[in-house]
Design a protein around this motif. Structure first.
Motif, PDB file in Angstrom:
ATOM      1  N   LEU A 137      36.559 -51.925  32.012  1.00  0.00           N
ATOM      2  CA  LEU A 137      37.545 -51.349  31.092  1.00  0.00           C
ATOM      3  C   LEU A 137      37.208 -49.880  30.804  1.00  0.00           C
ATOM      4  N   LEU A 138      35.924 -49.653  30.539  1.00  0.00           N
ATOM      5  CA  LEU A 138      35.465 -48.300  30.227  1.00  0.00           C
ATOM      6  C   LEU A 138      35.696 -47.363  31.414  1.00  0.00           C
ATOM      7  N   LEU A 139      35.349 -47.836  32.591  1.00  0.00           N
ATOM      8  CA  LEU A 139      35.480 -47.029  33.806  1.00  0.00           C
ATOM      9  C   LEU A 139      36.923 -46.580  34.004  1.00  0.00           C
ATOM     10  N   ASN A 140      37.855 -47.546  33.881  1.00  0.00           N
ATOM     11  CA  ASN A 140      39.271 -47.212  34.043  1.00  0.00           C
ATOM     12  C   ASN A 140      39.723 -46.172  33.029  1.00  0.00           C
ATOM     13  N   GLY A 141      39.403 -46.441  31.762  1.00  0.00           N
ATOM     14  CA  GLY A 141      39.865 -45.550  30.697  1.00  0.00           C
ATOM     15  C   GLY A 141      39.245 -44.173  30.794  1.00  0.00           C
ATOM     16  N   VAL A 142      37.917 -44.126  30.959  1.00  0.00           N
ATOM     17  CA  VAL A 142      37.222 -42.836  30.947  1.00  0.00           C
ATOM     18  C   VAL A 142      37.642 -41.996  32.160  1.00  0.00           C
ATOM     19  N   LEU A 143      37.755 -42.643  33.329  1.00  0.00           N
ATOM     20  CA  LEU A 143      38.146 -41.878  34.519  1.00  0.00           C
ATOM     21  C   LEU A 143      39.542 -41.279  34.348  1.00  0.00           C
ATOM     22  N   LEU A 144      40.475 -42.119  33.881  1.00  0.00           N
ATOM     23  CA  LEU A 144      41.836 -41.622  33.649  1.00  0.00           C
ATOM     24  C   LEU A 144      41.836 -40.459  32.665  1.00  0.00           C
ATOM     25  N   GLY A 145      41.151 -40.670  31.531  1.00  0.00           N
ATOM     26  CA  GLY A 145      41.115 -39.640  30.490  1.00  0.00           C
ATOM     27  C   GLY A 145      40.459 -38.367  30.980  1.00  0.00           C
ATOM     28  N   ALA A 146      39.364 -38.512  31.736  1.00  0.00           N
ATOM     29  CA  ALA A 146      38.638 -37.328  32.199  1.00  0.00           C
ATOM     30  C   ALA A 146      39.483 -36.540  33.195  1.00  0.00           C
ATOM     31  N   VAL A 147      40.135 -37.246  34.122  1.00  0.00           N
ATOM     32  CA  VAL A 147      40.939 -36.558  35.129  1.00  0.00           C
ATOM     33  C   VAL A 147      42.111 -35.828  34.463  1.00  0.00           C
ATOM     34  N   PHE A 148      42.840 -36.556  33.592  1.00  0.00           N
ATOM     35  CA  PHE A 148      43.975 -35.910  32.930  1.00  0.00           C
ATOM     36  C   PHE A 148      43.508 -34.785  32.013  1.00  0.00           C
ATOM     37  N   GLY A 149      42.385 -34.990  31.339  1.00  0.00           N
ATOM     38  CA  GLY A 149      41.869 -33.958  30.440  1.00  0.00           C
ATOM     39  C   GLY A 149      41.490 -32.707  31.207  1.00  0.00           C
ATOM     40  N   PHE A 150      40.829 -32.909  32.352  1.00  0.00           N
ATOM     41  CA  PHE A 150      40.401 -31.784  33.173  1.00  0.00           C
ATOM     42  C   PHE A 150      41.617 -30.985  33.650  1.00  0.00           C
ATOM     43  N   VAL A 151      42.598 -31.709  34.184  1.00  0.00           N
ATOM     44  CA  VAL A 151      43.798 -31.037  34.694  1.00  0.00           C
ATOM     45  C   VAL A 151      44.535 -30.331  33.551  1.00  0.00           C
ATOM     46  N   ALA A 152      44.680 -31.027  32.406  1.00  0.00           N
ATOM     47  CA  ALA A 152      45.379 -30.414  31.274  1.00  0.00           C
ATOM     48  C   ALA A 152      44.639 -29.168  30.797  1.00  0.00           C
ATOM     49  N   GLY A 153      43.321 -29.266  30.690  1.00  0.00           N
ATOM     50  CA  GLY A 153      42.530 -28.128  30.200  1.00  0.00           C
ATOM     51  C   GLY A 153      42.664 -26.920  31.109  1.00  0.00           C
ATOM     52  N   ILE A 154      42.564 -27.153  32.423  1.00  0.00           N
ATOM     53  CA  ILE A 154      42.701 -26.046  33.376  1.00  0.00           C
ATOM     54  C   ILE A 154      44.115 -25.448  33.265  1.00  0.00           C
ATOM     55  N   SER A 155      45.126 -26.320  33.160  1.00  0.00           N
ATOM     56  CA  SER A 155      46.505 -25.827  33.107  1.00  0.00           C
ATOM     57  C   SER A 155      46.742 -24.975  31.866  1.00  0.00           C
ATOM     58  N   ILE A 156      46.285 -25.473  30.712  1.00  0.00           N
ATOM     59  CA  ILE A 156      46.502 -24.700  29.479  1.00  0.00           C
ATOM     60  C   ILE A 156      45.758 -23.380  29.559  1.00  0.00           C
ATOM     61  N   GLY A 157      44.523 -23.457  30.068  1.00  0.00           N
ATOM     62  CA  GLY A 157      43.716 -22.242  30.135  1.00  0.00           C
ATOM     63  C   GLY A 157      44.285 -21.233  31.116  1.00  0.00           C
ATOM     64  N   TRP A 158      44.975 -21.712  32.138  1.00  0.00           N
ATOM     65  CA  TRP A 158      45.426 -20.812  33.192  1.00  0.00           C
ATOM     66  C   TRP A 158      46.839 -20.319  32.967  1.00  0.00           C
TER      67      TRP A 158
END
Lengths: 328, 264
Positions: A137-158
């Motif tokens: 459960l943790l793996l699914n949630g954390v991976l999803l959150g990390a990937v979307f967070g990373f992409v969102a963070g780069i997009s907002i920053g860029w």
């Protein structure tokens, strides 16, 4: 590197006489703990697995004694832990004294160490299954959150255009404790498992997004100027300049996100998901099986600590160019 | 007088010819416009080495950024071989006062940056080692920037520029932050590299001696908004000597132009 003459001479004696004193004292302490467990009279009742606990600590004591007498590479690695190896049996002894031997703590609520051993020996299958469920459960949630967070963070920053749309969502939704959304999510999602994945992802997403964003925003402008004069494309500026420069921040975000995900995981498992360590805790409490609760808590502590350690190992590899990073 | 004619008599150069025409620029600061460059005209022959000398903050660095194509001028024109400059291009490379090496890349990977950005890494990898050898950093190719001294870091930055075989090298006070001994060594290094590579060189500095040792021509800038007060032709062969009476005389003139004539 020896820093003082005292340290130098101590290292000198180690080399000429490699007997490890602290290790030997630790071995004696483990023997003492084993004897206290079996020989001292119990306050209320006799506990199963007392003998097994004693045997385990005697075995460990023998191992320590051998290591103390025959120093090799392994012994040298164990040496820094010497003081802990002495204190640990003393603490276990105090635990034994407060529960089984003197019953200083209220009896059904506080279990002695041998009771935990009993749980691991008798109920390991269910515990292991719960552990795997939690991990998945943790793996699914954390991976999803990390990937979307990373992409969102780069997009907002860029890109300011993407930032215009994502930023308000981040500000409103991000700070809400994910656990507060649990009831709604159990209602909306077809399964409680899906709802939990979503909430764990959300809890991870927020810090990863914010920290990645701040990482991209704080990249030295001169780095971009250098790359641009060398003929870099936009793509190159994002993937070869902005992202590597922001990675130290991203790892802080992942660390915070992982911490947040643990609490969402446990609450979700306690409230809706019918498996996992959180569920096990709840189930054990329902049956007043307090020893099981402690056993599950210990497994949970090792799981969380292990995952954080893993994250730091990855970080140390990826950011090996950095100096003086915090050692976990 | 050694001038355009003498420069043309040197070994053939693949350097860029640069023409700056009636160039003015200003910064927007809190709603007000702050003029930094005022009607600059200058011409660089291919292979020529020119210094821009002036007080700090007078706008010399802005001129370099405009020539590099990192910014667009308000009015006026900059022509590289007759073509107007609109964007950065690897034929014109800027070396900054700070080495600005990427801390997450080794020296070698930093030098590889330009080739990688243009997708030439696969075919021209050997140029990295050549560039490292040119600046004497072969033994440090696997080091990270934090492990380098100031002088070595600036050498690495030079290698990162030279690996692209620039036709115009823009040097923005490249030795400004080095200690004086390292600076003297690096000055000879810059002359040697320029003589080997035959690029056109535009050096911004506030060190009078450095300008006179390194360049064919020294343009003295006045205070902001910058304009050119005078052009000094050095007209001496390399290697030059700091105590050459002609250079001492030129230094005195340059200092006088900058209003510091009595302080030497």
């Amino acid at each position: 590197m020896p820093t003082s003459s005292a340290e130098l001479s101590r290292q000198g004696t180690w080399r000429s006489f490699p007997f490890w004193g602290t290790g030997f004292v630790a071995a004696l302490c483990w023997v003492a703990f084993a004897l206290y467990s079996t020989e001292a009279p119990n306050a209320t009742r006799d506990w199963p697995y007392t003998q097994e606990l004693a045997n385990l600590s005697l075995g460990f004591a023998a191992l320590l004694a051998v290591i103390a007498l025959l120093p090799g590479r392994f012994a040298r690695k164990l040496r820094p832990a010497g003081k802990w190896l002495v204190v640990l049996p003393i603490l276990l002894g105090l635990w034994q004294l407060a529960t089984a031997k003197q019953a200083l703590l209220p009896v059904p609520f506080f279990a002695p160490p041998q009771a935990l051993l009993e749980v691991y020996a008798e109920d390991w299958a269910r515990l292991a299954e719960s552990l795997l469920h939690s991990l998945w459960l943790l793996l699914n949630g954390v991976l999803l959150g990390a990937v979307f967070g990373f992409v969102a963070g780069i997009s907002i920053g860029w890109s300011q255009r993407i930032g215009y749309w994502v930023h308000p969502v981040l500000r409103i939704l991000g700070p809400v404790p994910s656990t507060a959304l649990l009831p709604i999510c159990f209602f909306i999602f077809p399964s409680s498992w899906g709802a939990s994945v979503f909430l764990i992802a959300l809890a991870t997403w927020f810090p990863v997004t914010v920290l990645t964003w701040s990482g991209v925003a704080s990249v030295d402008r001169a780095y971009y100027d250098v790359a641009r004069t060398l003929g870099a494309s936009q793509r190159f500026l994002i993937f070869r300049v902005a992202i590597p420069a922001a990675l130290p921040h991203v790892f802080v975000g992942l660390f915070m996100g992982l911490g947040a995900s643990f609490s969402v995981l446990v609450v979700a498992e306690m409230m809706g998901v019918k498996a996992g360590l959180g569920w096990y805790l709840q189930w054990a409490q329902g049956w007043a099986a307090y020893a099981n609760m402690y056993a599950a808590l210990l497994v949970m502590a090792l799981l969380c600590s292990g995952l954080i350690t893993l994250l730091f190992l990855v970080r140390d590899r990826v950011l090996s160019w950095q100096q003086g990073a915090v050692k976990w | 007088m050694v001038s355009a004619a003498a420069v043309a008599n040197r070994a053939p150069s693949n350097g860029l010819g640069l023409e700056v025409k009636n160039l003015s620029h200003a910064f927007e600061l809190g709603g007000t416009s702050l003029p930094v460059l005022n009607r600059i005209d200058l011409t660089l022959q291919p292979g020529e080495s020119v210094a821009l000398l002036g007080p700090s903050g007078c706008g010399k660095s802005t001129l370099l950024r405009l020539v590099a194509g990192l910014e667009t001028p308000l009015t006026g024109e900059i022509l590289a071989d007759g073509q107007p400059i609109r964007a950065p291009d690897p034929s014109r490379i800027l070396v900054f006062q700070d080495p600005t090496l990427y801390p997450w890349r080794t020296v070698r990977d930093n030098v590889a940056l330009g080739l990688q950005a243009r997708g030439l890494l696969g075919s021209q990898r050997e140029r990295i080692d050549e560039a490292l050898a040119k600046v004497g950093l072969t033994d440090f190719r696997d080091a990270y920037p934090r492990q380098l001294s100031g002088g070595m870091a600036q050498r690495a930055a030079l290698a990162r520029a030279l690996v692209n075989e620039p036709r115009l090298l823009l040097l923005d006070e490249p030795l400004g932050k080095l200690d004086s001994l390292t600076r003297i060594a690096m000055q000879s290094e810059l002359i040697r590299l320029w003589q080997q590579q035959r690029y056109t060189s535009l050096l911004v500095t506030h060190d009078v001696e450095e300008a006179l040792l390194l360049c064919d021509r020294v343009l003295v800038f006045g205070n902001r908004p910058a304009r050119i007060l005078a052009a000094l032709e050095v007209g001496r062969d390399y290697p030059r000597h700091r105590n050459d009476p002609h250079l001492v005389e030129l230094r005195q003139r340059a200092l006088e132009l900058l209003g510091l004539g009595s302080s030497w």
